[in-house]
Write an enzyme that holds these catalytic residues in place. Structure first.
Site, PDB file in Angstrom:
ATOM      1  N   LYS A  13       0.838  -1.084  -0.167  1.00  0.00           N
ATOM      2  CA  LYS A  13       0.122  -0.330   0.039  1.00  0.00           C
ATOM      3  C   LYS A  13       0.978   1.268   0.215  1.00  0.00           C
ATOM      4  CE  LYS A  13      -1.358   0.933   4.163  1.00  0.00           C
ATOM      5  NZ  LYS A  13      -0.898   2.938   4.008  1.00  0.00           N
ATOM      6  N   PRO A 106       9.983  -5.778   2.651  1.00  0.00           N
ATOM      7  CA  PRO A 106      10.637  -5.006   3.583  1.00  0.00           C
ATOM      8  C   PRO A 106       9.480  -4.745   5.101  1.00  0.00           C
ATOM      9  CG  PRO A 106      11.003  -3.906   1.761  1.00  0.00           C
ATOM     10  CD  PRO A 106       9.717  -3.797   1.039  1.00  0.00           C
ATOM     11  N   ALA A 108       9.018  -2.774   8.665  1.00  0.00           N
ATOM     12  CA  ALA A 108       8.594  -1.753   9.384  1.00  0.00           C
ATOM     13  C   ALA A 108       9.151  -0.965   8.465  1.00  0.00           C
ATOM     14  CB  ALA A 108       9.527  -1.464  10.619  1.00  0.00           C
ATOM     15  N   ILE A 111       4.555   0.871   4.020  1.00  0.00           N
ATOM     16  CA  ILE A 111       3.481  -0.007   2.780  1.00  0.00           C
ATOM     17  C   ILE A 111       3.119  -0.728   3.312  1.00  0.00           C
ATOM     18  CG2 ILE A 111       5.700   0.907   0.662  1.00  0.00           C
ATOM     19  CD1 ILE A 111       6.912  -2.060   0.851  1.00  0.00           C
ATOM     20  N   ALA A 116      -1.369  -5.602   4.532  1.00  0.00           N
ATOM     21  CA  ALA A 116      -1.621  -6.468   3.501  1.00  0.00           C
ATOM     22  C   ALA A 116      -1.910  -7.820   3.852  1.00  0.00           C
ATOM     23  CB  ALA A 116      -0.760  -6.500   2.631  1.00  0.00           C
ATOM     24  N   ASP A 146      -5.400   0.130   8.618  1.00  0.00           N
ATOM     25  CA  ASP A 146      -4.751   0.100   7.016  1.00  0.00           C
ATOM     26  C   ASP A 146      -5.569  -1.617   6.648  1.00  0.00           C
ATOM     27  OD1 ASP A 146      -3.494   2.563   6.952  1.00  0.00           O
ATOM     28  OD2 ASP A 146      -1.190   1.260   6.945  1.00  0.00           O
TER      29      ASP A 146
END
Length: 300
Positions: A13, A106, A108, A111, A116, A146
């Site tokens: 994201k 990756p 922390a 994104i 997700a 999120d």
């Protein structure tokens, strides 16, 4: 019932713009953000099993394993537990499953990787039992701000504390490059370092007909978390500069960092930028992708 078997994409994201507009009495920050999803992400594989099992693999599996809190479930297993509560409420049982999380994003990194991953599990529950979709989605809100937007993976304007999600149907698909310089950044630390919390929201969205409309809009926006994140991890600014030097039409940090994104005129330009950045910074994570709304699903 069995969760929808197969491999489910958990797309990254990307916050193309992120305005911090205030802080509520309960200390949650209010935001105004334009979000898009990448074609790169983690992958969640579900298989029927006699008993539940969870395995990690992929280039960032070890890093994620190190971040686990002893005795606490990770985001995927917490999502599974909440989906089972919903199913039981309706007199159903979610059968055991072997879950394999291939961690390609990756940790922390700003994104939405954990969100997700949890959202991919929620989608598997929705696919297995569509008549409980509304209930499963409502339960997803408790997994993190999120997660609901990551369930749909659609470009959207997000406001408030993340619960107000307005899809952007005319958002174009844009070639992009994601770069993470390998420095984990604590989201709470970035918010603590934020100097101004009552900032103007994003401008009203125009009609997007292509990348140039997006670029024009983004130039009138900000990521209010970028300055404090750079103070904590100055390498973020180096990564952003590397994208611009490699030809990005626009570059900015996503979320609370440390991942930055660059937008490009073509897939070829994005691919060339990946090679150039990897040559100069071989220790960084660099990925060519496209940003927009992403179709997700399972494949046997």
């Amino acid at each position: 019932m069995e969760l929808a078997a197969g491999t489910h994409l958990a797309p990254a994201k990307i916050n193309l713009a992120l305005h911090v507009t205030g802080r509520r009495p309960d200390r949650y920050h209010t935001l105004s953000s334009l979000v898009a999803f990448a074609t790169v992400g983690d992958r969640l594989t579900l298989e029927p099993a006699e008993a539940d099992g969870f395995a990690l693999e992929g280039p960032f599996a070890a890093t994620l394993r190190e971040s686990f809190t002893p005795g606490a479930p990770n985001s995927v297993l917490e999502a599974l537990a909440r989906m089972r509560v919903v199913a039981r409420r309706h007199g159903r049982t979610i059968a055991p499953a072997r879950i394999t999380l291939a961690k390609h994003l990756p940790v922390a990194s700003g994104i939405g990787g954990g969100s997700a991953d949890a959202a991919a599990l929620v989608r598997a529950a929705v696919a297995a039992c569509p008549d409980l979709a509304v209930d499963f989605r409502e339960a997803a809100e408790a997994l993190g701000a999120d997660v609901p937007m990551c369930v749909d993976c659609r470009a959207a304007c997000v406001s408030g504390i993340g619960k107000t999600i307005e899809p952007v149907g005319d958002f174009p698909t844009i070639p992009a490059v994601l770069v993470n310089p390998g420095v984990p950044v604590s989201t709470p630390a970035v918010f603590r370092a934020l100097e101004h919390r009552d900032n103007p929201p994003m401008p009203e969205l125009p009609t997007f007909t292509g990348i140039h409309d997006v670029l024009e809009f983004l130039h009138a926006t900000r990521n209010d978390l970028e300055p404090p994140a750079i103070r904590i991890a100055p390498t973020i600014a180096v990564a952003t500069a590397a994208l611009r030097y490699a030809g990005a039409s626009f570059a900015r940090m996503s979320g609370s960092g440390a991942t930055v994104f660059g937008l490009f005129e073509s897939d070829g330009a994005a691919g060339r930028a990946v090679g150039a950045i990897k040559d100069r910074h071989p220790g960084w994570w660099v990925a060519a992708t496209s940003l927009g709304s992403v179709a997700t699903g399972g494949s046997a």
